[in-house]
Write a protein that holds these residues in place. Structure first.
Motif, PDB file in Angstrom:
ATOM      1  N   ALA A   1      -0.259  -1.311 -10.045  1.00 54.25           N
ATOM      2  CA  ALA A   1      -0.946  -1.050  -8.773  1.00 54.25           C
ATOM      3  C   ALA A   1      -2.418  -1.404  -8.923  1.00 54.25           C
ATOM      4  CB  ALA A   1      -0.790   0.408  -8.379  1.00 54.25           C
TER       5      ALA A   1
ATOM      6  N   ARG B   1      -4.747  -0.428  -2.512  1.00 60.78           N
ATOM      7  CA  ARG B   1      -3.968   0.084  -1.381  1.00 60.78           C
ATOM      8  C   ARG B   1      -4.512  -0.597  -0.137  1.00 60.78           C
ATOM      9  NH1 ARG B   1      -3.639   5.949  -0.336  1.00 60.78           N
ATOM     10  NH2 ARG B   1      -5.852   5.742  -0.032  1.00 60.78           N
TER      11      ARG B   1
ATOM     12  N   THR C   1       0.753   6.472   5.756  1.00 63.09           N
ATOM     13  CA  THR C   1       0.413   6.143   4.372  1.00 63.09           C
ATOM     14  C   THR C   1      -0.279   4.786   4.305  1.00 63.09           C
ATOM     15  OG1 THR C   1       2.537   5.060   3.988  1.00 63.09           O
ATOM     16  CG2 THR C   1       2.428   7.418   3.497  1.00 63.09           C
ATOM     17  N   ALA C   2      -0.643   4.418   3.100  1.00 60.52           N
ATOM     18  CA  ALA C   2      -1.187   3.081   2.852  1.00 60.52           C
ATOM     19  C   ALA C   2      -0.194   2.352   1.955  1.00 60.52           C
ATOM     20  CB  ALA C   2      -2.545   3.182   2.178  1.00 60.52           C
TER      21      ALA C   2
ATOM     22  N   ASP D   1       5.427  -1.772   0.966  1.00 60.27           N
ATOM     23  CA  ASP D   1       5.278  -0.932   2.159  1.00 60.27           C
ATOM     24  C   ASP D   1       6.161   0.296   2.053  1.00 60.27           C
ATOM     25  OD1 ASP D   1       3.444  -2.428   3.716  1.00 60.27           O
ATOM     26  OD2 ASP D   1       5.037  -3.849   4.216  1.00 60.27           O
TER      27      ASP D   1
ATOM     28  N   GLU E   1       0.925  -0.158  -1.075  1.00 61.90           N
ATOM     29  CA  GLU E   1       0.403  -0.408  -2.412  1.00 61.90           C
ATOM     30  C   GLU E   1       0.436  -1.904  -2.703  1.00 61.90           C
ATOM     31  OE1 GLU E   1       1.120   2.361  -6.038  1.00 61.90           O
ATOM     32  OE2 GLU E   1       2.692   0.815  -6.063  1.00 61.90           O
TER      33      GLU E   1
ATOM     34  N   PRO F   1      -8.009   1.599  -6.266  1.00 59.50           N
ATOM     35  CA  PRO F   1      -7.200   2.777  -6.588  1.00 59.50           C
ATOM     36  C   PRO F   1      -7.932   4.107  -6.392  1.00 59.50           C
ATOM     37  CG  PRO F   1      -6.809   1.071  -8.210  1.00 59.50           C
ATOM     38  CD  PRO F   1      -7.960   0.600  -7.344  1.00 59.50           C
TER      39      PRO F   1
ATOM     40  N   SER G   1      -9.644   4.735  -3.784  1.00 63.25           N
ATOM     41  CA  SER G   1      -9.750   4.848  -2.318  1.00 63.25           C
ATOM     42  C   SER G   1     -11.124   4.488  -1.775  1.00 63.25           C
ATOM     43  CB  SER G   1      -9.329   6.245  -1.845  1.00 63.25           C
ATOM     44  OG  SER G   1      -7.972   6.454  -2.143  1.00 63.25           O
TER      45      SER G   1
END
Length: 172
Positions: free
Chosen positions: A38, A41, A27-28, A17, A30, A67, A69
């Motif tokens: 990663a 999100r 934000t988002a 976070d 990860e 990743p 989005s």
């Protein structure tokens, strides 16, 4: 939240976070695997979109995005809306699933998802809260103030209000 994410991404090991609650709204978080890579999100509609109510309250929705989005899963984490309406949304096979595969931009411009019959206000509030939350991530100036309501896309007209309030002179 990690167990819910692991239902979608079993390889998920940790959610990173933002350092502050304020930053987390903008934000988002990860999602990383055991190697620290990663893999996704995630973002929640609550608390940022708690002002968006369905029939009787807000709903906290989790979006899991790849990743690139694009949405890979949508889950209702909790709701203060009418229990029966939320259950109708959960029972509907297509409503939440229709968001999978959509990009952030497609979520912002969401207009083509049908509400769940018998839970229309709850459905629209869920979609609006997702749009609102995603708009907080937008870097192109498409912030929350540019979103139109899915429930009431047009402002009330004087002729409509006059049906209930015959002495109304204008609508503000």
């Amino acid at each position: 939240m990690l167990p819910v994410i692991q239902e979608v991404l079993p390889e998920a090991d940790v959610v990173v976070d933002s350092s502050t609650a304020e930053a987390a709204i903008e934000t988002a978080a990860e999602v990383r695997d055991a190697n620290g890579q990663a893999i996704a999100r995630v973002l929640r509609t609550s608390p940022a979109a708690n002002h968006i109510l369905g029939f009787s309250g807000p709903t906290d929705v989790l979006l899991v995005m790849n990743p690139d989005s694009k949405v890979i899963a949508v889950r209702i984490l909790s709701s203060r809306d009418t229990r029966d309406h939320v259950q109708k949304v959960l029972d509907d096979e297509h409503f939440l699933q229709s968001l999978v595969g959509r990009s952030q931009q497609e979520l912002l411009n969401l207009q083509d998802v049908d509400a769940v019959s018998g839970a229309t206000l709850t459905s629209y509030a869920i979609l609006e809260s997702i749009r609102y939350r995603v708009s907080k991530l937008s870097t192109d100036g498409a912030g929350p103030s540019r979103l139109t309501s899915l429930k009431f896309p047009e402002p009330p007209r004087l002729e409509d209000v006059s049906l209930l309030y015959s002495d109304a002179a204008k609508v503000e």
